[in-house]
Scaffold this motif. Structure first.
Motif, PDB file in Angstrom:
ATOM      1  N   TYR A  64      -9.991  -3.802   5.722  1.00  0.00           N
ATOM      2  CA  TYR A  64      -9.234  -4.409   4.614  1.00  0.00           C
ATOM      3  C   TYR A  64      -9.766  -3.940   3.267  1.00  0.00           C
ATOM      4  O   TYR A  64     -10.971  -3.941   3.032  1.00  0.00           O
ATOM      5  N   ASN A  65      -8.880  -3.535   2.364  1.00  0.00           N
ATOM      6  CA  ASN A  65      -9.199  -3.110   0.993  1.00  0.00           C
ATOM      7  C   ASN A  65     -10.373  -2.137   0.961  1.00  0.00           C
ATOM      8  O   ASN A  65     -11.469  -2.441   0.482  1.00  0.00           O
ATOM      9  N   ARG A  66     -10.111  -0.942   1.436  1.00  0.00           N
ATOM     10  CA  ARG A  66     -11.150   0.074   1.586  1.00  0.00           C
ATOM     11  C   ARG A  66     -11.748   0.484   0.237  1.00  0.00           C
ATOM     12  O   ARG A  66     -12.931   0.833   0.177  1.00  0.00           O
TER      13      ARG A  66
ATOM     14  N   SER B  45       0.816  -1.220   0.000  1.00  0.00           N
ATOM     15  CA  SER B  45       0.000   0.000   0.000  1.00  0.00           C
ATOM     16  C   SER B  45       0.845   1.263   0.000  1.00  0.00           C
ATOM     17  O   SER B  45       0.309   2.364  -0.153  1.00  0.00           O
TER      18      SER B  45
ATOM     19  N   TRP C 262     -13.597  -7.042   7.076  1.00  0.00           N
ATOM     20  CA  TRP C 262     -14.049  -6.823   5.706  1.00  0.00           C
ATOM     21  C   TRP C 262     -14.735  -5.469   5.525  1.00  0.00           C
ATOM     22  O   TRP C 262     -14.664  -4.878   4.449  1.00  0.00           O
TER      23      TRP C 262
ATOM     24  N   PHE D 207      -5.755   2.107   1.224  1.00  0.00           N
ATOM     25  CA  PHE D 207      -5.961   0.703   0.854  1.00  0.00           C
ATOM     26  C   PHE D 207      -6.424  -0.110   2.058  1.00  0.00           C
ATOM     27  O   PHE D 207      -7.359  -0.903   1.961  1.00  0.00           O
ATOM     28  N   THR D 208      -5.760   0.075   3.200  1.00  0.00           N
ATOM     29  CA  THR D 208      -6.152  -0.647   4.412  1.00  0.00           C
ATOM     30  C   THR D 208      -6.204   0.305   5.593  1.00  0.00           C
ATOM     31  O   THR D 208      -5.684   1.419   5.545  1.00  0.00           O
TER      32      THR D 208
ATOM     33  N   MET E  26     -12.239  -1.389  -2.613  1.00  0.00           N
ATOM     34  CA  MET E  26     -13.242  -2.372  -3.049  1.00  0.00           C
ATOM     35  C   MET E  26     -14.428  -2.389  -2.098  1.00  0.00           C
ATOM     36  O   MET E  26     -15.575  -2.558  -2.524  1.00  0.00           O
ATOM     37  N   HIS E  27     -14.164  -2.208  -0.808  1.00  0.00           N
ATOM     38  CA  HIS E  27     -15.262  -2.174   0.168  1.00  0.00           C
ATOM     39  C   HIS E  27     -16.252  -1.065  -0.169  1.00  0.00           C
ATOM     40  O   HIS E  27     -17.475  -1.264  -0.126  1.00  0.00           O
TER      41      HIS E  27
END
Length: 470
Positions: free
Chosen positions: A341-343, A300, A337, A323-324, A345-346
């Motif tokens: 983690y992976n903000r 990241s 989730w 990113f996280t 895409m979330h």
């Protein structure tokens, strides 16, 4: 020169004929046949013996086609609209002089910004042209890739235009959903054909296609009551490529000096783990999984470098989505989730899948399960398109299905566990289920082909990897 004047006069006579003779005819089919015949004949004559490999020839063909299309439309289908000959002529030739009022135009920057943009484009254009002259530009993978990338970019832009102007106004939700889904699946299928194997570019391509498709389907099918300009629609669709947001609403926004220190730490750790992983044969073991996740989280630093540039250029008013958000501190799967983690895409999944499904069915459980199922299918496509690993398709999907079920059970549970107990249970579950999804990414070919950014820069300190393999 005489031939050019003859062609220009012929087209002018054709426009006169269409307006004064063909347009008054009452039968639409007759108007269409006569106008099409004239346009096809004149286009054929005009485009004979054009100079080879000349942009003038390309421009001539394009102008002939656009004038023909305009003439056929105005003469055959728009006869109820009263038009003076002057208006008819200007509409026919509009592509040669595309003038419009400034208030109705998009992307009208202040003149000083336009001048700066012109200078930048001019310099880049001349630089690329000189590069092309210097190199022997045959049918190489590089030129094919540039052409293919340009074609795919244009195709996706046309798809976005179609969704906004053609599909979104349709009143029936199911029709909007089917049409948008068909367009997105077709374009994703074409874009993701013959991707480079074990290359992060292939993985990134699949992810971008899926996220753009998810966003388009949501905005076109479920968010039609929200008034959106095309500019806003386009920016929302492409947000995952440029995840800019106001700094006040962003998480993990440290002072810039702290961010720089964190980037340096992450970069050194990431390069150190990568050298260690290339040295060892990484099988699907818990040690390998731990190292892979550490590699994934520390990568990241690439986004955080971009984040610093955005903050400096916007005087700290805007930033990029991180990113996280320290996933190591998650005390539940939902927290892992949903918030850590992976903000990027979330955000897409929450706004474009979870919320529309939750509102449609009045159920958070259905929304969560649907989100994890689609996430699972996305990763299945990655495994198939980037790794061609059919044996990992079912385990990959099961990983996300199991996590979707586990998150739904967490939601229904009334028991409030102590934080340290929740942390232990969360990471035991992650460790147990991770072998289902990480196998393709631990392949030595994938690791060797995808060195992290700045890995070969000599002046960056290099921490020595251990003499043993985990």
């Amino acid at each position: 020169m005489a031939w050019s004047w003859f062609i220009l006069i012929s087209w002018f006579i054709c426009i006169l004929t269409c307006y004064y003779i063909i347009r008054p005819i009452s039968i639409k089919l007759v108007r269409f046949i006569l106008t099409s015949f004239l346009c096809i004949l004149l286009s054929y004559i005009t485009c004979q013996n054009l100079p080879r490999f000349n942009t003038l020839a390309l421009l001539t063909i394009v102008i002939c086609w656009l004038m023909s299309i305009r003439l056929i439309a105005l003469t055959s289908f728009s006869t109820r609209t009263p038009l003076t000959f002057q208006s008819f002529l200007l509409k026919t030739l509009w592509m040669c002089f595309p003038i419009l009022p400034k208030k109705t135009a998009q992307n009208q920057w202040p003149i000083i910004y336009s001048i700066i943009l012109i200078i930048i484009k001019l310099l880049i254009n001349h630089w690329i042209y000189r590069w092309f002259l210097k190199c022997e530009m045959g049918v190489s993978y590089q030129t094919i890739f540039i052409f293919y990338l340009s074609l795919m970019t244009i195709s996706w832009f046309v798809c976005i235009l179609t969704c906004y102007y053609v599909i979104r106004p349709i009143s029936i939700k199911l029709v909007r959903f089917i049409l948008t889904s068909f367009l997105c699946m077709l374009l994703s299928y074409i874009t993701c054909q013959n991707l480079p194997q074990f290359d992060s570019l292939g993985t990134f391509t699949v992810v971008i296609c899926w996220l753009i498709s998810i966003r388009l389907i949501s905005l076109t099918s479920f968010s039609t009551k929200t008034l959106l300009t095309f500019q806003t629609f386009l920016l929302k669709t492409l947000w995952m490529c440029f995840p800019i947001l106001p700094r006040k609403t962003a998480q993990n926004q440290w002072p810039i000096i702290y961010s720089i220190i964190l980037i340096i730490i992450k970069l050194l750790i990431n390069h150190w783990i990568y050298r260690w992983m290339t040295k060892c044969e990484m099988g699907v073991s818990y040690q390998g999984i731990f190292m892979f996740y550490l590699l994934l989280i520390t990568i990241s630093y690439v986004i955080e470098i971009e984040m610093i540039f955005v903050r400096i250029l916007t005087l700290d008013k805007y930033t990029l989505e991180s990113f996280t958000n320290f996933p190591i501190f998650s005390t539940s799967l939902r927290e892992f989730w949903g918030r850590r983690y992976n903000r990027i895409m979330h955000t897409i999944f929450k706004e474009s899948i979870f919320e529309p499904i939750r509102l449609e069915f009045s159920s958070s459980t259905i929304g969560a399960l649907t989100t994890f199922i689609i996430n699972g299918l996305l990763h299945v496509h990655i495994v198939l398109g980037s790794f061609d690993d059919k044996s990992s398709l079912f385990p990959t999907f099961m990983f996300f299905l199991l996590h979707g079920i586990a998150c739904s059970i967490e939601t229904k549970m009334k028991i409030q566990l102590p934080k340290y107990v929740g942390w232990i249970i969360t990471f035991i579950f992650l460790l147990i289920t991770s072998p289902l999804v990480v196998k393709p990414f631990l392949d030595k070919r994938f690791i060797m082909l995808n060195p992290p950014l700045f890995f070969d820069v000599e002046w960056i300190p290099k921490l020595p990897p251990p003499n043993f393999c985990p």
